[in-house]
Design an enzyme around this catalytic site. Structure first.
Site, PDB file in Angstrom:
ATOM      1  N   ALA A  44      43.179 140.158  18.971  1.00  0.00           N
ATOM      2  CA  ALA A  44      41.944 140.870  18.628  1.00  0.00           C
ATOM      3  C   ALA A  44      40.761 139.962  18.972  1.00  0.00           C
ATOM      4  O   ALA A  44      40.291 139.197  18.135  1.00  0.00           O
ATOM      5  CB  ALA A  44      41.943 141.225  17.146  1.00  0.00           C
ATOM      6  N   ASP A 217      40.254 134.824  18.022  1.00  0.00           N
ATOM      7  CA  ASP A 217      41.189 135.875  17.641  1.00  0.00           C
ATOM      8  C   ASP A 217      40.872 136.284  16.200  1.00  0.00           C
ATOM      9  O   ASP A 217      41.099 135.515  15.263  1.00  0.00           O
ATOM     10  CB  ASP A 217      42.621 135.355  17.750  1.00  0.00           C
ATOM     11  CG  ASP A 217      43.661 136.453  17.583  1.00  0.00           C
ATOM     12  OD1 ASP A 217      43.342 137.503  16.993  1.00  0.00           O
ATOM     13  OD2 ASP A 217      44.804 136.254  18.048  1.00  0.00           O
ATOM     14  N   HIS A 218      40.363 137.501  16.057  1.00  0.00           N
ATOM     15  CA  HIS A 218      39.909 137.949  14.746  1.00  0.00           C
ATOM     16  C   HIS A 218      41.064 138.112  13.757  1.00  0.00           C
ATOM     17  O   HIS A 218      40.844 138.231  12.546  1.00  0.00           O
ATOM     18  CB  HIS A 218      39.152 139.274  14.877  1.00  0.00           C
ATOM     19  CG  HIS A 218      38.004 139.407  13.928  1.00  0.00           C
ATOM     20  ND1 HIS A 218      38.126 139.155  12.584  1.00  0.00           N
ATOM     21  CD2 HIS A 218      36.710 139.786  14.123  1.00  0.00           C
ATOM     22  CE1 HIS A 218      36.961 139.360  11.988  1.00  0.00           C
ATOM     23  NE2 HIS A 218      36.091 139.738  12.891  1.00  0.00           N
ATOM     24  N   ARG A 219      42.285 138.096  14.226  1.00  0.00           N
ATOM     25  CA  ARG A 219      43.426 138.128  13.310  1.00  0.00           C
ATOM     26  C   ARG A 219      43.546 136.815  12.544  1.00  0.00           C
ATOM     27  O   ARG A 219      44.056 136.789  11.415  1.00  0.00           O
ATOM     28  CB  ARG A 219      44.726 138.381  14.084  1.00  0.00           C
ATOM     29  CG  ARG A 219      44.794 139.716  14.805  1.00  0.00           C
ATOM     30  CD  ARG A 219      46.078 139.800  15.622  1.00  0.00           C
ATOM     31  NE  ARG A 219      46.154 138.706  16.594  1.00  0.00           N
ATOM     32  CZ  ARG A 219      47.279 138.349  17.228  1.00  0.00           C
ATOM     33  NH1 ARG A 219      48.411 138.999  16.977  1.00  0.00           N
ATOM     34  NH2 ARG A 219      47.263 137.373  18.110  1.00  0.00           N
TER      35      ARG A 219
END
Length: 250
Positions: A44, A217-219
């Site tokens: 993400a 990475d937004h995760r």
């Protein structure tokens, strides 16, 4: 040769030059293409952008010349500060595999290296936190030379924990670097631009700014800590004392 024959030969050569050139996606190019597609499909990805003034960096380099020390490049100063900032933000010096985030205590800094035929590798400069600014240029050059000579090990090609990619010699000021998965963050260094800014007293001043682009990475990393990382990096760049690295350059 008759004129009509010359004209026909020239026309044939011109037509040949207009033929499409096919480049198969195989070998190293194919592996890189596959990895880029997998990166975008699996993570993400979001990018924050920031600008940093370079007045303090130029002052540091001028100070070095004045006291007989080798002036480090803007790139190497920035790389040193990136490593220092990553030690304050371990969430960005991390990898994400099998639904598990691993924060790494050592900074294995990936450096994007352009190769012939527009290929790009990002080998690791291991334990970059232990490399002082005086020896960083030599370590970086050695890694680049090994990459271009095809002498890198699998560990060097896959062991980075955070990557920096540099378009500083172009007119591109901000861009969106693609994550080198499983790493959770990558920093793009853009070109330098001249700016006229307010001096805070009703006047203006001229300055130079460099563009910084952080993809994460937004995760694994939320927007606020990613922004805080960029803020801290800009603060370090703009707040450098002229003698900040004298002890590392002697």
């Amino acid at each position: 040769m008759p004129l009509d024959t010359q004209h026909s030969a020239a026309s044939s050569e011109a037509a040949a030059r207009l033929e499409p050139r096919e480049i198969p996606l195989r070998g190293m190019r194919g592996m890189i293409a596959t990895k880029m597609r997998e990166s975008l499909q699996s993570a993400a990805q979001l990018t924050h952008h920031a600008d940093a003034e370079l007045a303090a960096v130029h002052a540091l380099r001028g100070h070095c010349r004045g006291v007989g020390l080798p002036p480090p490049s803007v790139q190497d100063i920035l790389l040193r500060l990136v490593v220092q900032t990553l030690q304050d933000f371990p969430a960005l010096n991390a990898t994400l595999e099998d639904n598990r985030i691993t924060e790494h205590p050592a900074v294995h800094l990936g450096l994007a290296v352009p190769l012939p035929d527009d290929l790009l590798l990002a080998p690791a400069l291991f334990d970059a936190q232990a490399i002082e600014l005086g020896t960083l240029p030599g370590a970086r050059r050695d890694l680049v030379e090994q990459a271009r000579a095809g002498k890198l090990s699998v560990r060097e090609l896959t062991g980075a924990t955070f990557t920096v990619t540099n378009l500083g010699r172009s007119r591109v000021h901000h861009f969106t670097p693609i994550l080198n998965v499983p790493q959770v963050a990558i920093l793009g260094i853009g070109g330098v631009q001249a700016r006229v800014l307010s001096d805070g007293a009703g006047g203006v001043r001229s300055t130079e700014v460099i563009g910084l682009s952080l993809t994460f990475d937004h995760r694994a990393v939320n927007g606020a800590p990613a922004a805080a990382f960029l803020d801290r990096l800009v603060e370090r760049l703009e707040g450098l004392a002229p003698d900040a690295f004298d002890h590392e350059l002697r």
